[in-house]
Design a protein around this motif. Structure first.
Motif, PDB file in Angstrom:
ATOM      1  N   ALA A 109     -10.013   7.772 -28.703  1.00 36.13           N
ATOM      2  CA  ALA A 109     -10.333   7.600 -30.124  1.00 36.13           C
ATOM      3  C   ALA A 109      -9.693   6.361 -30.718  1.00 36.13           C
ATOM      4  CB  ALA A 109      -9.897   8.834 -30.915  1.00 36.13           C
ATOM      5  N   GLY A 110      -8.866   5.685 -29.937  1.00 34.85           N
ATOM      6  CA  GLY A 110      -8.157   4.519 -30.442  1.00 34.85           C
ATOM      7  C   GLY A 110      -9.012   3.276 -30.511  1.00 34.85           C
ATOM      8  N   PHE A 111      -8.386   2.194 -30.908  1.00 39.31           N
ATOM      9  CA  PHE A 111      -9.075   0.923 -31.138  1.00 39.31           C
ATOM     10  C   PHE A 111      -9.740   0.413 -29.852  1.00 39.31           C
ATOM     11  CE2 PHE A 111      -8.235  -3.724 -32.666  1.00 39.31           C
ATOM     12  CZ  PHE A 111      -9.584  -3.894 -32.918  1.00 39.31           C
ATOM     13  N   ILE A 112      -8.931   0.169 -28.812  1.00 42.02           N
ATOM     14  CA  ILE A 112      -9.505  -0.295 -27.558  1.00 42.02           C
ATOM     15  C   ILE A 112     -10.215   0.844 -26.837  1.00 42.02           C
ATOM     16  CG2 ILE A 112      -9.009  -1.336 -25.313  1.00 42.02           C
ATOM     17  CD1 ILE A 112      -6.629  -2.744 -26.542  1.00 42.02           C
ATOM     18  N   GLY A 113      -9.612   2.029 -26.843  1.00 42.37           N
ATOM     19  CA  GLY A 113     -10.182   3.164 -26.123  1.00 42.37           C
ATOM     20  C   GLY A 113     -11.600   3.497 -26.524  1.00 42.37           C
ATOM     21  N   SER A 114     -11.873   3.507 -27.828  1.00 44.37           N
ATOM     22  CA  SER A 114     -13.223   3.851 -28.282  1.00 44.37           C
ATOM     23  C   SER A 114     -14.225   2.779 -27.883  1.00 44.37           C
ATOM     24  CB  SER A 114     -13.243   4.043 -29.794  1.00 44.37           C
ATOM     25  OG  SER A 114     -12.846   2.862 -30.476  1.00 44.37           O
ATOM     26  N   ASN A 115     -13.783   1.535 -27.817  1.00 45.19           N
ATOM     27  CA  ASN A 115     -14.677   0.472 -27.363  1.00 45.19           C
ATOM     28  C   ASN A 115     -14.909   0.548 -25.861  1.00 45.19           C
ATOM     29  OD1 ASN A 115     -15.545  -1.671 -29.560  1.00 45.19           O
ATOM     30  ND2 ASN A 115     -13.496  -0.969 -30.131  1.00 45.19           N
ATOM     31  N   VAL A 116     -13.921   1.018 -25.097  1.00 47.15           N
ATOM     32  CA  VAL A 116     -14.131   1.271 -23.675  1.00 47.15           C
ATOM     33  C   VAL A 116     -15.154   2.388 -23.491  1.00 47.15           C
ATOM     34  CG1 VAL A 116     -13.047   2.132 -21.557  1.00 47.15           C
ATOM     35  CG2 VAL A 116     -11.879   0.412 -22.951  1.00 47.15           C
ATOM     36  N   VAL A 117     -15.055   3.439 -24.298  1.00 44.83           N
ATOM     37  CA  VAL A 117     -16.032   4.521 -24.242  1.00 44.83           C
ATOM     38  C   VAL A 117     -17.442   3.978 -24.439  1.00 44.83           C
ATOM     39  CG1 VAL A 117     -16.886   6.580 -25.441  1.00 44.83           C
ATOM     40  CG2 VAL A 117     -14.437   6.343 -24.945  1.00 44.83           C
ATOM     41  N   ARG A 118     -17.630   3.137 -25.441  1.00 47.71           N
ATOM     42  CA  ARG A 118     -18.957   2.570 -25.721  1.00 47.71           C
ATOM     43  C   ARG A 118     -19.434   1.668 -24.586  1.00 47.71           C
ATOM     44  NH1 ARG A 118     -20.343   3.157 -31.236  1.00 47.71           N
ATOM     45  NH2 ARG A 118     -18.666   4.187 -32.416  1.00 47.71           N
ATOM     46  N   ASP A 163     -10.572  -0.552 -35.673  1.00 44.52           N
ATOM     47  CA  ASP A 163      -9.116  -0.661 -35.812  1.00 44.52           C
ATOM     48  C   ASP A 163      -8.624   0.331 -36.859  1.00 44.52           C
ATOM     49  OD1 ASP A 163      -6.496  -1.436 -35.818  1.00 44.52           O
ATOM     50  OD2 ASP A 163      -6.857  -3.515 -36.406  1.00 44.52           O
ATOM     51  N   VAL A 164      -8.625   1.611 -36.498  1.00 43.09           N
ATOM     52  CA  VAL A 164      -8.342   2.668 -37.468  1.00 43.09           C
ATOM     53  C   VAL A 164      -6.893   2.658 -37.921  1.00 43.09           C
ATOM     54  CG1 VAL A 164     -10.193   4.207 -36.737  1.00 43.09           C
ATOM     55  CG2 VAL A 164      -8.007   4.310 -35.569  1.00 43.09           C
ATOM     56  N   GLY A 165      -5.960   2.140 -37.116  1.00 37.67           N
ATOM     57  CA  GLY A 165      -4.527   2.199 -37.399  1.00 37.67           C
ATOM     58  C   GLY A 165      -4.111   1.828 -38.814  1.00 37.67           C
ATOM     59  N   PRO A 166      -4.395   0.602 -39.254  1.00 36.14           N
ATOM     60  CA  PRO A 166      -4.795  -0.517 -38.398  1.00 36.14           C
ATOM     61  C   PRO A 166      -3.609  -1.119 -37.667  1.00 36.14           C
ATOM     62  CG  PRO A 166      -4.701  -1.228 -40.673  1.00 36.14           C
ATOM     63  CD  PRO A 166      -4.367   0.240 -40.681  1.00 36.14           C
ATOM     64  N   THR A 167      -3.907  -1.971 -36.673  1.00 32.60           N
ATOM     65  CA  THR A 167      -2.867  -2.683 -35.939  1.00 32.60           C
ATOM     66  C   THR A 167      -2.197  -3.711 -36.855  1.00 32.60           C
ATOM     67  OG1 THR A 167      -4.448  -4.363 -35.247  1.00 32.60           O
ATOM     68  CG2 THR A 167      -4.164  -2.459 -33.782  1.00 32.60           C
ATOM     69  N   PRO A 168      -1.069  -4.292 -36.442  1.00 29.87           N
ATOM     70  CA  PRO A 168      -0.476  -5.363 -37.252  1.00 29.87           C
ATOM     71  C   PRO A 168      -1.454  -6.505 -37.519  1.00 29.87           C
ATOM     72  CG  PRO A 168       1.116  -4.591 -35.653  1.00 29.87           C
ATOM     73  CD  PRO A 168      -0.178  -3.891 -35.328  1.00 29.87           C
ATOM     74  N   THR A 169      -2.293  -6.843 -36.544  1.00 24.36           N
ATOM     75  CA  THR A 169      -3.310  -7.880 -36.765  1.00 24.36           C
ATOM     76  C   THR A 169      -4.310  -7.429 -37.814  1.00 24.36           C
ATOM     77  OG1 THR A 169      -3.092  -8.615 -34.477  1.00 24.36           O
ATOM     78  CG2 THR A 169      -5.051  -9.336 -35.681  1.00 24.36           C
ATOM     79  N   GLY A 170      -4.726  -6.178 -37.722  1.00 22.12           N
ATOM     80  CA  GLY A 170      -5.656  -5.644 -38.709  1.00 22.12           C
ATOM     81  C   GLY A 170      -5.074  -5.652 -40.104  1.00 22.12           C
ATOM     82  N   ALA A 224      -8.494 -11.711 -28.659  1.00 22.09           N
ATOM     83  CA  ALA A 224      -9.830 -11.609 -28.081  1.00 22.09           C
ATOM     84  C   ALA A 224     -10.611 -10.544 -28.832  1.00 22.09           C
ATOM     85  CB  ALA A 224      -9.765 -11.249 -26.596  1.00 22.09           C
ATOM     86  N   HIS A 225     -11.938 -10.634 -28.733  1.00 22.23           N
ATOM     87  CA  HIS A 225     -12.786  -9.595 -29.315  1.00 22.23           C
ATOM     88  C   HIS A 225     -12.541  -8.294 -28.567  1.00 22.23           C
ATOM     89  CE1 HIS A 225     -16.102  -7.455 -31.060  1.00 22.23           C
ATOM     90  NE2 HIS A 225     -16.600  -8.521 -31.647  1.00 22.23           N
ATOM     91  N   VAL A 226     -12.365  -7.202 -29.293  1.00 20.06           N
ATOM     92  CA  VAL A 226     -12.059  -5.924 -28.663  1.00 20.06           C
ATOM     93  C   VAL A 226     -13.176  -5.483 -27.719  1.00 20.06           C
ATOM     94  CG1 VAL A 226     -13.037  -4.484 -30.514  1.00 20.06           C
ATOM     95  CG2 VAL A 226     -11.160  -3.604 -29.098  1.00 20.06           C
ATOM     96  N   ARG A 227     -14.422  -5.872 -28.007  1.00 19.68           N
ATOM     97  CA  ARG A 227     -15.516  -5.493 -27.104  1.00 19.68           C
ATOM     98  C   ARG A 227     -15.413  -6.229 -25.774  1.00 19.68           C
ATOM     99  NH1 ARG A 227     -19.494  -5.954 -31.884  1.00 19.68           N
ATOM    100  NH2 ARG A 227     -19.497  -3.852 -32.767  1.00 19.68           N
ATOM    101  N   ASP A 228     -14.931  -7.470 -25.802  1.00 13.68           N
ATOM    102  CA  ASP A 228     -14.722  -8.203 -24.557  1.00 13.68           C
ATOM    103  C   ASP A 228     -13.621  -7.540 -23.733  1.00 13.68           C
ATOM    104  OD1 ASP A 228     -16.619  -9.932 -25.546  1.00 13.68           O
ATOM    105  OD2 ASP A 228     -15.208 -11.566 -25.976  1.00 13.68           O
ATOM    106  N   ILE A 229     -12.568  -7.111 -24.407  1.00  9.46           N
ATOM    107  CA  ILE A 229     -11.478  -6.404 -23.719  1.00  9.46           C
ATOM    108  C   ILE A 229     -12.012  -5.121 -23.090  1.00  9.46           C
ATOM    109  CG2 ILE A 229      -9.321  -5.145 -24.108  1.00  9.46           C
ATOM    110  CD1 ILE A 229      -8.605  -7.290 -26.200  1.00  9.46           C
ATOM    111  N   ALA A 230     -12.864  -4.412 -23.810  1.00  7.04           N
ATOM    112  CA  ALA A 230     -13.448  -3.178 -23.290  1.00  7.04           C
ATOM    113  C   ALA A 230     -14.327  -3.452 -22.076  1.00  7.04           C
ATOM    114  CB  ALA A 230     -14.254  -2.482 -24.382  1.00  7.04           C
TER     115      ALA A 230
END
Length: 339
Positions: free
Chosen positions: A9-18, A174-181, A203-209
């Motif tokens: 459900a996290g920022f990177i995790g949810s993008n990995v799911v997608r 970025d539900v947290g949001p992170t410090p960057t957010g 980097a774009h979170v989708r690229d990381i995913a």
């Protein structure tokens, strides 16, 4: 093919799911009891409740999975109980890897962090060969991620484990949001933006995913891949975010001596109130060392996309607007309305 994603459900995790769903892979998404799971809303997944510190719930979630993506971790500047960093980030990782071996999971992708490799000093970029440099800062999160990384490296001797280490993600979710957010939200909400002097890779979170999925497919067992795109100062990042929405506001880099004072005040605040301060001494020390990185290996070996940072900023700001994180004036500039 079925994949378990911890921290789904996290920022990177949810993008990995997608990203997994886009590749036609069945996803079993592990979430904590009562966790904010809005990032998973509407997705065709099997959601299971559990905790990486609870081996029984983890075993049930992992049974029947071909791949495991381990992203669950506590990411915070400060905790009232610092021991939680190690309990979740280190021992949780150990649980995931030991159970994956027991259940004969074909491959585990462990999510490490730039915190394990960054901090090499101003003008120097981290690589996958860099030693852990953030120990002297006293940052508990960095120390726990470094220890968890070594747990994964050791496990790779006896089972198929590949490691990825994301840099600063930017984008939707970025539900947290992170410090960057929080910085991006502040840039659109405050008349003046104040940032520390530092350089970080983003980097774009989708690229990381996408790189996570590629690591499962073609990553080399026991190897690590830094996942990032562009090194930027926080001042530059804030100015580019403002430019994306057509705003022109002052962006001030706080002198190091003032940042150190603010960090000490933050440490005192946390100790007295038992509440998370906006800045800590460790965070300031990390900023002084910087988190620049050379992520060319992931591009070369995993085919990690390199979406322009301005596109990542636009996607992030649109998501913050729709999710109601921005003031009305900022919403109008982004051209979105909150949900």
């Amino acid at each position: 093919m079925r994949a378990l994603v911890t921290g789904s459900a996290g920022f990177i995790g949810s993008n990995v799911v997608r990203a997994l769903l886009d590749d036609g892979i069945e996803v079993r998404a592990l979430t904590l009891p009562g966790e904010d799971a809005r990032n998973l809303r509407g997705l065709d997944i099997e959601r299971v409740i559990g905790d990486v510190t609870d081996r029984d719930s983890l075993r049930r979630a992992m049974r029947g999975c071909d791949w495991v993506f381990h992203l669950a971790a506590i990411y915070a500047l400060w905790l009232p109980r610092p021991s939680r960093f190690r309990a979740v980030n280190v021992e949780g990782t150990r649980n995931v890897l030991e159970l994956a071996r027991e259940l004969e999971v074909a491959r585990v992708v462990h999510t490490s962090s730039i915190a394990r490799f960054g901090g090499q000093g101003r003008g120097r970029r981290a690589t996958e060969a860099s030693s852990f440099a953030l120990g002297p800062t006293g940052d508990r999160y960095a120390a726990s991620k470094a220890e968890a990384h070594e747990v994964a490296v050791l496990a790779a001797r006896d089972q198929d484990v590949t490691i990825v280490a994301p840099c600063g993600p930017i984008g939707p979710g970025d539900v947290g949001p992170t410090p960057t957010g929080r910085l991006l939200i502040a840039a659109l909400s405050l008349p003046v933006v104040a940032v520390t002097r530092t350089v970080t890779n983003f980097a774009h979170v989708r690229d990381i995913a996408r790189a996570h999925v590629a690591a499962a497919r073609v990553g080399v067992r026991g190897e690590t891949y830094l996942l990032g795109h562009e090194d930027l100062t926080l001042a530059s990042l804030a100015r580019r975010a403002l430019a994306v929405v057509g705003l022109d506001r002052p962006v001030i880099e706080v002198p190091s001596v003032l940042a150190r004072i603010a960090g000490r005040v933050g440490d005192l605040y946390g100790g007295l109130t038992r509440r998370a301060p906006p800045l800590t001494g460790a965070a300031v020390a990390i900023a002084e060392l910087g988190l620049a990185a050379d992520c060319s290996r992931a591009v070369r070996e995993l085919g990690m996309p390199q979406t322009p940072i301005d596109d990542a900023l636009r996607d992030a700001l649109e998501w913050f607007a729709k999710a109601g994180y921005l003031r009305d004036r900022g919403l109008a500039r982004v051209g979105a309305t909150p949900t």
